[in-house]
Motif scaffolding. Sequence first.
Motif, mmCIF file in Angstrom:
data_model
loop_
_atom_site.group_PDB
_atom_site.id
_atom_site.type_symbol
_atom_site.label_atom_id
_atom_site.label_comp_id
_atom_site.label_asym_id
_atom_site.label_seq_id
_atom_site.Cartn_x
_atom_site.Cartn_y
_atom_site.Cartn_z
ATOM 1 N N GLN A 143 -4.390 -8.896 4.317
ATOM 2 C CA GLN A 143 -4.707 -7.751 3.657
ATOM 3 C C GLN A 143 -4.869 -6.397 4.578
ATOM 4 O OE1 GLN A 143 -8.352 -8.667 1.510
ATOM 5 N NE2 GLN A 143 -7.333 -10.450 0.424
ATOM 6 N N MET A 144 -3.878 -5.700 4.876
ATOM 7 C CA MET A 144 -3.772 -4.520 5.471
ATOM 8 C C MET A 144 -2.536 -3.644 5.031
ATOM 9 S SD MET A 144 -2.989 -4.084 9.581
ATOM 10 C CE MET A 144 -3.977 -5.395 10.142
ATOM 11 N N LEU A 145 -3.336 -2.423 4.974
ATOM 12 C CA LEU A 145 -2.232 -1.280 4.293
ATOM 13 C C LEU A 145 -2.542 -0.024 5.205
ATOM 14 C CD1 LEU A 145 -3.769 0.804 2.550
ATOM 15 C CD2 LEU A 145 -3.898 -1.156 0.956
ATOM 16 N N VAL A 146 -1.430 0.912 5.099
ATOM 17 C CA VAL A 146 -1.643 2.215 5.576
ATOM 18 C C VAL A 146 -1.485 3.279 4.745
ATOM 19 C CG1 VAL A 146 0.647 2.583 6.403
ATOM 20 C CG2 VAL A 146 -0.910 3.671 7.650
ATOM 21 N N VAL A 147 -2.140 4.090 4.567
ATOM 22 C CA VAL A 147 -1.895 5.517 3.515
ATOM 23 C C VAL A 147 -1.495 6.706 4.385
ATOM 24 C CG1 VAL A 147 -2.946 6.813 1.723
ATOM 25 C CG2 VAL A 147 -3.456 4.563 1.875
ATOM 26 N N ALA A 148 -0.305 7.056 4.362
ATOM 27 C CA ALA A 148 -0.005 8.310 5.209
ATOM 28 C C ALA A 148 0.865 9.292 4.544
ATOM 29 C CB ALA A 148 1.018 7.608 6.414
ATOM 30 N N SER A 149 0.248 9.823 3.366
ATOM 31 C CA SER A 149 0.899 10.801 2.873
ATOM 32 C C SER A 149 1.220 11.886 3.595
ATOM 33 C CB SER A 149 -0.313 11.405 1.596
ATOM 34 O OG SER A 149 0.409 12.578 0.927
ATOM 35 N N ARG A 150 2.576 12.409 3.515
ATOM 36 C CA ARG A 150 3.043 13.804 4.155
ATOM 37 C C ARG A 150 4.294 14.029 3.367
ATOM 38 N NH1 ARG A 150 5.501 9.851 5.976
ATOM 39 N NH2 ARG A 150 7.382 9.934 7.475
ATOM 40 N N PRO A 151 4.567 15.439 3.381
ATOM 41 C CA PRO A 151 5.912 15.917 2.598
ATOM 42 C C PRO A 151 7.134 15.049 3.452
ATOM 43 C CG PRO A 151 4.483 17.606 3.149
ATOM 44 C CD PRO A 151 3.899 16.601 3.628
ATOM 45 N N ASN A 152 7.951 14.482 2.919
ATOM 46 C CA ASN A 152 9.005 13.992 3.275
ATOM 47 C C ASN A 152 10.380 13.914 2.344
ATOM 48 O OD1 ASN A 152 9.217 11.268 2.085
ATOM 49 N ND2 ASN A 152 7.387 10.914 3.166
ATOM 50 N N PRO A 153 11.431 13.515 2.742
ATOM 51 C CA PRO A 153 12.581 13.566 1.732
ATOM 52 C C PRO A 153 12.450 12.876 0.642
ATOM 53 C CG PRO A 153 13.432 13.501 4.026
ATOM 54 C CD PRO A 153 11.952 13.312 4.000
#
Length: 179
Positions: free
Chosen positions: A57-67
Amino acid sequence: MTHTILQLGHPTLHHPASPVEHFADPTVQQLMGDLVRVCQEANGVGLAAPQVGVSLQMLVVASRPNPRYPHAPLMQPLVMVNPELVAMAGEPIWDWEGCLSVPNQRGLVARSPWVRVRFVNDQGEVVTQEFEDFVARIVQHEYDHLQGTLFVERQPQRLLTEAAYRTEILGQCMGNCSP
């Protein structure tokens, strides 16, 4: 450590992940950095450990503009260990989602516009944080992965190929439209 993103149909993606019990374990610490790196290299905005074959139970949230998500808001990558959705609010909103484990597909999925999550951060601290709009959608999408659920199992209102999504929804040709 090299991680490959598992694809729809792989058994690990369809089973609930186990809680992280030994936070200080070097492999757990390494996985945190690996998730961020793999997510960014694949132009994702989030990634869960089961997607790279680790049923924790591990996740990353890494919002950023990308293609893949040109209009995504910019934020610092946030690792969540043993996350728990403690509250959700607001009328569900239908919007488009993609998934690194379901390549070449986008689906129109309903999600809550606001969530509160309790989790252990990368420093080992228990944190409760609130998210809204696009980032709340990412959190819910990645949390689903920890439950063994993919967005295509949430009964999307509509499914499109990535190319159709780019032309029909985003209005971008990506080099393969007729002049």
